[in-house]
Design an enzyme around this catalytic site. Structure first.
Site, PDB file in Angstrom:
ATOM      1  CE  LYS A  70      34.221  31.386  36.305  1.00  0.00           C
ATOM      2  NZ  LYS A  70      34.935  32.345  36.576  1.00  0.00           N
TER       3      LYS A  70
HETATM    4  C1  LIG Z   1      35.342  33.855  36.708  1.00  0.00           C
HETATM    5  C2  LIG Z   1      35.409  34.926  35.718  1.00  0.00           C
HETATM    6  C3  LIG Z   1      36.569  35.535  35.577  1.00  0.00           C
HETATM    7  C4  LIG Z   1      37.706  35.735  36.775  1.00  0.00           C
HETATM    8  O1  LIG Z   1      37.893  34.498  37.387  1.00  0.00           O
HETATM    9  P1  LIG Z   1      38.525  34.539  38.897  1.00  0.00           P
HETATM   10  O2  LIG Z   1      39.302  33.288  38.896  1.00  0.00           O
HETATM   11  O3  LIG Z   1      37.341  34.460  39.918  1.00  0.00           O
HETATM   12  O4  LIG Z   1      39.321  35.587  39.144  1.00  0.00           O
HETATM   13  C5  LIG Z   1      37.002  36.299  34.532  1.00  0.00           C
HETATM   14  N1  LIG Z   1      36.185  36.410  33.472  1.00  0.00           N
HETATM   15  C6  LIG Z   1      35.134  35.927  33.662  1.00  0.00           C
HETATM   16  C7  LIG Z   1      34.003  35.784  32.522  1.00  0.00           C
HETATM   17  C8  LIG Z   1      34.598  34.854  34.491  1.00  0.00           C
HETATM   18  O5  LIG Z   1      33.536  34.291  34.571  1.00  0.00           O
END
Ligand SMILES: *Cc1c(COP(=O)(O)O)cnc(C)c1O
Length: 374
Positions: A181
């Site tokens: 991210k």
């Molecule tokens: C990465 C992601 C999540 C979940 O996040 P985590 O930290 O991996 O639990 C939720 N929604 C979207 C659209 C994502 O890309």
């Protein structure tokens, strides 16, 4: 040549901050987590931020804090990562999917409106690829039907659309700091809220529903109580330390991603058959997405992979995955636009500092693969 799909932007300051926590006594959630929450609140403009150990935990606790429960319905998009929809199941509620707009891939407001029933409690839009959903229209729709708005901001901290930032109009906004991210510590998440009572409830829920947090518990002993059933979703100071200074670079990293995206736009514009989602407003540019011609995605994926280029698919539509098909009887054509996008989408290597030469190699490879397939 080899091109990685992703590369984080941690620097020595970030590593040093984590090292300092490791030299201290208490490694879990303490002063650094609190400092991170404050800084993140400042960036997002929301008055309260509660840090968590994942974005999935953020979505789960957001729905819990709003008392969404079995019998309730939550409207969301099939064009997302499974976490957005799974969280609705975690609280025992029913996910109701609304198809997406063909040009943006974002939830279609008219289709969301058509799915509202007396059991609907919330709408959960996702700012896919970094591009914000139409939050003004969604807020209007939610208010007209007395619904909560929970934003999945996993792809979008830095975006803005119609003057609205992520977390500004939603009742609760959910963030992820997963490895790939835009802001990352490997695994992590947070929620931002506007109401103090929700923040207080979320702080309890991330720690089993305990009445005091761990940091306070050890400072000077006093008994804690458990007031409701929560989870073990707190962050720790090591991970939060990795993001404290990184936050100062969010805007400069965003600028670099904009340059990198503009270069791809230029390099790819003449490749026949390659489409891209339309971006409305300023995208956080989490991913650089291309849409292949129908039926050719797997060949293009294979070709790029064979050229040593790291690629992923974000995402195949949730309603086409086995569990959702079996549990809800979904057919691909139930949400035809998400289904089509999900069968055409490819995310290209994309991160701040991706070398021009590597982008050129990706573009040349894509051009060659498309030429071979024509
Ligand atoms: C990465 C992601 C999540 C979940 O996040 P985590 O930290 O991996 O639990 C939720 N929604 C979207 C659209 C994502 O890309």
């Amino acid at each position: 040549m080899k091109v990685d799909f992703y590369c984080h932007s941690l620097d020595d300051n970030d590593r040093q901050a984590a090292l300092e926590v490791m030299r201290s006594v208490f490694l879990s959630a303490g002063p650094v987590s609190a400092a991170f929450e404050e800084k993140f609140a400042q960036y997002t403009g929301a008055p309260y931020v509660v840090a968590l150990n994942s974005g999935t935990a953020a979505l789960h606790l957001a729905l819990m804090a709003l008392d969404i429960k079995p019998g309730d319905e939550v409207i969301t998009t099939p064009m997302t990562f499974i976490a957005s929809v799974n969280a609705i199941l975690y609280v025992g509620a029913t996910p109701v999917l609304a198809d997406v707009e063909p040009d943006t891939g974002l939830i279609d407001i008219n289709k969301a409106a058509a799915q509202i029933t007396p059991r609907t409690k919330a709408i959960l839009p996702v700012h896919m690829y970094g591009a914000m959903a139409d939050m003004r229209a969604l807020r209007q729709l939610a208010d007209a039907h007395n619904l909560y708005l929970v934003e999945d901001c996993a792809h979008c901290i830095e975006g803005i659309r119609d003057g609205v930032r992520p977390g500004q109009l939603g009742d609760i906004a959910c963030y992820s700091f997963y490895a790939t991210k835009n802001l990352t510590c490997g695994e992590g998440g947070a929620v931002s809220v506007h109401q103090e009572h929700l923040a207080a409830r979320l702080r309890g829920l991330r720690q089993h529903g305990m009445s005091r947090n761990a940091g306070n518990r050890f400072a000077s002993f006093s008994h804690w109580d458990m007031v409701e059933l929560g989870y073990k979703y707190n962050p720790n100071d090591i991970m939060c330390a990795l993001m404290l200074h990184q936050m100062d670079r969010l805007d400069s990293l965003h600028r670099k991603r904009r340059e990198t995206a503009a270069r791809y736009d230029e390099l790819l514009k003449d490749i026949a058959g390659i489409d891209k989602p339309v971006i409305k407003g300023t995208s956080a540019l989490h991913l650089y997405t291309i849409w292949t011609p129908d039926g050719l995605r797997e060949q293009v994926l294979d070709g790029l992979g064979q050229a040593g280029i790291g690629v992923t698919v974000n995402y195949r539509a949730v309603h086409t995955l086995t569990y959702y098909k079996e549990r809800f009887g979904f057919k691909p054509e139930d949400f035809p636009i998400a289904n089509r996008i999900g069968s055409r989408t490819i995310s290209l290597p994309f991160y701040p500092g991706l070398a021009t030469q590597k982008q050129e190699y990706v573009a040349e490879s894509l051009k060659r693969i498309m030429g071979d397939l024509a």
